[in-house]
Design a protein around this motif. Structure first.
Motif, mmCIF file in Angstrom:
data_model
loop_
_atom_site.group_PDB
_atom_site.id
_atom_site.type_symbol
_atom_site.label_atom_id
_atom_site.label_comp_id
_atom_site.label_asym_id
_atom_site.label_seq_id
_atom_site.Cartn_x
_atom_site.Cartn_y
_atom_site.Cartn_z
ATOM 1 N N MET A 189 0.829 -1.202 0.000
ATOM 2 C CA MET A 189 0.000 0.000 0.000
ATOM 3 C C MET A 189 0.868 1.259 0.000
ATOM 4 S SD MET A 189 -2.804 1.109 2.907
ATOM 5 C CE MET A 189 -1.522 1.155 4.187
ATOM 6 N N ILE A 190 1.906 1.284 0.847
ATOM 7 C CA ILE A 190 2.821 2.429 0.890
ATOM 8 C C ILE A 190 3.598 2.541 -0.414
ATOM 9 C CG2 ILE A 190 4.890 3.372 2.011
ATOM 10 C CD1 ILE A 190 2.333 3.768 3.599
ATOM 11 N N SER A 191 4.000 1.399 -0.961
ATOM 12 C CA SER A 191 4.728 1.407 -2.233
ATOM 13 C C SER A 191 3.876 2.029 -3.334
ATOM 14 C CB SER A 191 5.122 -0.023 -2.612
ATOM 15 O OG SER A 191 5.767 -0.050 -3.861
ATOM 16 N N ARG A 192 2.596 1.661 -3.374
ATOM 17 C CA ARG A 192 1.687 2.203 -4.384
ATOM 18 C C ARG A 192 1.484 3.709 -4.195
ATOM 19 N NH1 ARG A 192 -1.913 -1.053 -3.382
ATOM 20 N NH2 ARG A 192 -3.226 0.191 -1.998
ATOM 21 N N ASN A 193 1.351 4.132 -2.941
ATOM 22 C CA ASN A 193 1.162 5.560 -2.658
ATOM 23 C C ASN A 193 2.381 6.381 -3.082
ATOM 24 O OD1 ASN A 193 -1.351 5.032 -1.587
ATOM 25 N ND2 ASN A 193 -0.643 4.969 0.539
ATOM 26 N N LEU A 194 3.577 5.846 -2.838
ATOM 27 C CA LEU A 194 4.795 6.566 -3.219
ATOM 28 C C LEU A 194 4.921 6.661 -4.734
ATOM 29 C CD1 LEU A 194 7.579 5.391 -0.717
ATOM 30 C CD2 LEU A 194 6.511 7.629 -0.879
ATOM 31 N N ARG A 195 4.562 5.580 -5.444
ATOM 32 C CA ARG A 195 4.630 5.610 -6.909
ATOM 33 C C ARG A 195 3.692 6.674 -7.473
ATOM 34 N NH1 ARG A 195 4.661 -0.108 -6.486
ATOM 35 N NH2 ARG A 195 2.444 -0.181 -7.102
ATOM 36 N N GLU A 196 2.547 6.845 -6.819
ATOM 37 C CA GLU A 196 1.593 7.860 -7.278
ATOM 38 C C GLU A 196 2.134 9.269 -7.048
ATOM 39 O OE1 GLU A 196 -1.974 6.980 -5.204
ATOM 40 O OE2 GLU A 196 -2.502 5.237 -6.458
ATOM 41 N N ILE A 197 2.895 9.446 -5.965
ATOM 42 C CA ILE A 197 3.497 10.763 -5.710
ATOM 43 C C ILE A 197 4.619 11.024 -6.702
ATOM 44 C CG2 ILE A 197 4.793 12.154 -4.036
ATOM 45 C CD1 ILE A 197 3.304 10.615 -1.826
ATOM 46 N N SER A 198 5.553 10.064 -6.819
ATOM 47 C CA SER A 198 6.664 10.188 -7.772
ATOM 48 C C SER A 198 7.416 8.864 -7.854
ATOM 49 C CB SER A 198 7.632 11.299 -7.354
ATOM 50 O OG SER A 198 8.784 11.288 -8.180
ATOM 51 N N PRO A 199 7.742 8.412 -9.060
ATOM 52 C CA PRO A 199 8.543 7.174 -9.202
ATOM 53 C C PRO A 199 9.977 7.357 -8.713
ATOM 54 C CG PRO A 199 8.182 8.212 -11.344
ATOM 55 C CD PRO A 199 7.316 8.943 -10.368
#
Length: 391
Positions: free
Chosen positions: A317-327
Motif C-alpha cells: 500500500m505504501i509502495s503504491r502511494n509513493l509511486r503515485e506521488i513520484s517514481p
C-alpha cells in the motif's frame, strides 16, 4: 613508448593500489614533464625573441609554468605516499587533490599575466617577423604536447590519478594555445593588424579555462562526490550474490584519496535466518569487496519480516502511494506496530536531492491517502538522501 618507460622505471607497475608504486608513477610523469617543458620553454623563448612575437613568448612561459607544476606534482606524490599515522589515520592520499589545486593556481596566475601582456600588445601592436624556423619549432611543440597528453592520460587512467588527468588536460589546452600562436605567426605575413595580441588573449582564455576546470573537479573530490554508478553496480552485485541477502540500501562511499576508500551499507535479510550464519556471510562479502575493489566495507544487517501477510499488504500500500506521488521516491526498513486504537507504520523514504516537494508535503500526501481505511494509521517516517549516483 609509454609502456616502455613504465616497464623500465617502475617496479611492480601493475600493483597500482600500492602507495609506493603510485609514487613511482608520479615521479615518472613529473620528470618527463619537467624535461619536456623546460626544453619547449627554451625553444619557444628563443624563437619568440627572434620573431618579436608576444604570443610565442607567452606560450613559452606557459610551458615554464607547466614545468613548475610538475615539480609541485613530484612533491605531492611523495607526500601522498606517506603511510597513515596517529594524526592522519586515513592516510595522506588527498595530498594529490591539494597538489591539483596548487597546479590550478599556478595556471590561473600565468593566464592572468598573459592576458594583461596580450591586451597591451593589442593597444600598442608591434610588427611580428615571420620565420620558417619559428613556424617549424611551433609544430614540433604541438607534437610534443600531444604525446605528453596521451602519456599522462594513460598513466592517469592506469592509477586513477586526478593529478595526471589534470596534467593531460593542461597539455591538450597547450596544443590549442600553440595552434593559436601558429595562426598569429602565419597572419604576420598578410596583415599588420594586432593578430599576435588577439591570439595571446585567446591563449590566456584557454589557460584560465583549464585552471578553472581543474579547480572545479578537485574541489568536488575534496567536498565529497557520490559514488559513481559503476562502483555502486559492482558493490550491489557482490552483496546480492547470495540469496540470503534480499535487499540493499543506505550505501555510502568515502574517498580519502586513490586506493584509500571506505564504504558502508545496510543488507536486508529475513528475520527468520540464522544470524550467526548470516554474520559469517557478511564477513565474507566484506572481504570479497576489498579483494576485488580495494574498498574497506562495513555492512549492517537489517532483519526483515517477509512472511507477515498483513505487513506485506501495508507495505504494498505504501509502495503504491509513493509511486503515485513520484517514481523517484523509494522506501526501506518498513515495520508495523499494531495497537488497540491505531497502527503505526514506520519506514524510511529516500528523497533525491532537488526534489520538488518538501518532506512535510510528502508525509501529508501519504497520510491523506491512508484516510478512510478501516484501520487508523499513524506514519513515522525518516527522510533520507541518496549518497550514490544510483541507489
Amino acid at each position: 613508448m609509454t609502456q616502455l618507460l613504465i616497464r623500465k622505471f617502475i617496479k611492480n607497475y601493475d600493483d597500482t593500489d600500492n602507495p609506493r608504486v603510485r609514487e613511482k608513477y608520479g615521479t615518472l610523469s613529473s620528470i618527463v614533464g619537467i624535461v619536456c617543458n623546460v626544453m619547449l620553454f627554451l625553444l619557444k623563448y628563443a624563437m619568440g625573441t627572434l620573431a618579436g612575437s608576444i604570443a610565442v613568448i607567452s606560450d613559452a612561459f606557459n610551458n615554464l609554468s607547466d614545468s613548475a607544476s610538475c615539480i609541485v606534482t613530484l612533491f605531492g606524490y611523495k607526500l601522498s605516499a606517506k603511510p597513515a599515522d596517529k594524526d592522519h589515520p586515513f592516510g595522506h592520499g588527498r595530498m594529490e587533490y591539494l597538489t591539483s589545486l596548487i597546479i590550478a593556481a599556478v595556471i590561473i596566475v600565468m593566464g592572468i599575466e598573459l592576458f594583461k601582456t596580450s591586451a597591451v600588445k593589442i593597444i600598442h601592436p608591434e610588427k611580428v617577423a615571420f620565420r620558417w624556423i619559428v613556424f617549424i619549432s611551433l609544430l614540433v611543440s604541438i607534437g610534443v604536447k600531444l604525446w605528453m597528453s596521451l602519456f599522462n592520460t594513460k598513466l592517469g587512467k592506469k592509477i586513477n590519478s586526478t593529478v595526471m588527468l589534470a596534467t593531460a588536460k593542461d597539455s591538450r589546452n597547450d596544443v590549442i594555445a600553440t595552434l593559436a600562436t601558429v595562426i598569429s605567426v602565419v597572419a604576420s605575413l598578410f596583415t599588420d593588424l594586432p593578430v599576435d595580441g588577439v591570439m595571446g588573449v585567446l591563449v590566456s582564455a584557454f589557460i584560465l579555462k583549464a585552471g578553472y576546470e581543474i579547480i572545479r573537479d578537485t574541489v568536488d573530490e575534496l567536498l565529497g562526490k557520490p559514488a559513481d554508478a559503476e562502483c555502486v553496480r559492482q558493490i550491489t552485485g557482490i552483496v546480492l550474490c547470495d540469496e540470503r541477502i534480499i535487499g540493499l540500501h543506505d550505501m555510502i562511499i568515502h574517498n580519502y584519496g586513490p586506493g584509500n576508500v571506505f564504504g558502508s551499507c545496510h543488507a536486508e535479510v529475513r528475520s527468520t535466518e540464522n544470524f550467526v550464519s548470516v554474520h559469517d556471510l557478511i564477513d565474507t562479502i566484506e572481504h570479497e569487496i576489498h579483494r576485488r575493489m580495494k574498498i574497506i566495507m562495513t555492512i549492517h544487517i537489517d532483519p526483515v519480516e517477509v512472511d507477515n501477510e498483513q505487513l506485506n499488504i501495508r507495505k504494498e500500500m505504501i509502495s503504491r502511494n509513493l509511486r503515485e506521488i513520484s517514481p523517484e521516491l523509494s522506501f526501506h526498513d518498513f515495520r508495523m506496530v499494531v495497537g488497540d486504537t491505531h497502527t503505526n507504520l514506520i519506514f524510511d523514504i529516500v528523497v533525491p536531492f532537488g526534489f520538488k516537494m518538501s518532506d512535510d508535503e510528502i508525509k501529508e500526501k501519504i497520510d491523506r491517502s491512508l484516510e478512510g481505511d478501516s484501520v487508523k494509521f499513524y506514519t513515522v517516517i525518516t527522510f533520507d538522501h541518496s549518497y550514490t549516483d544510483s541507489d
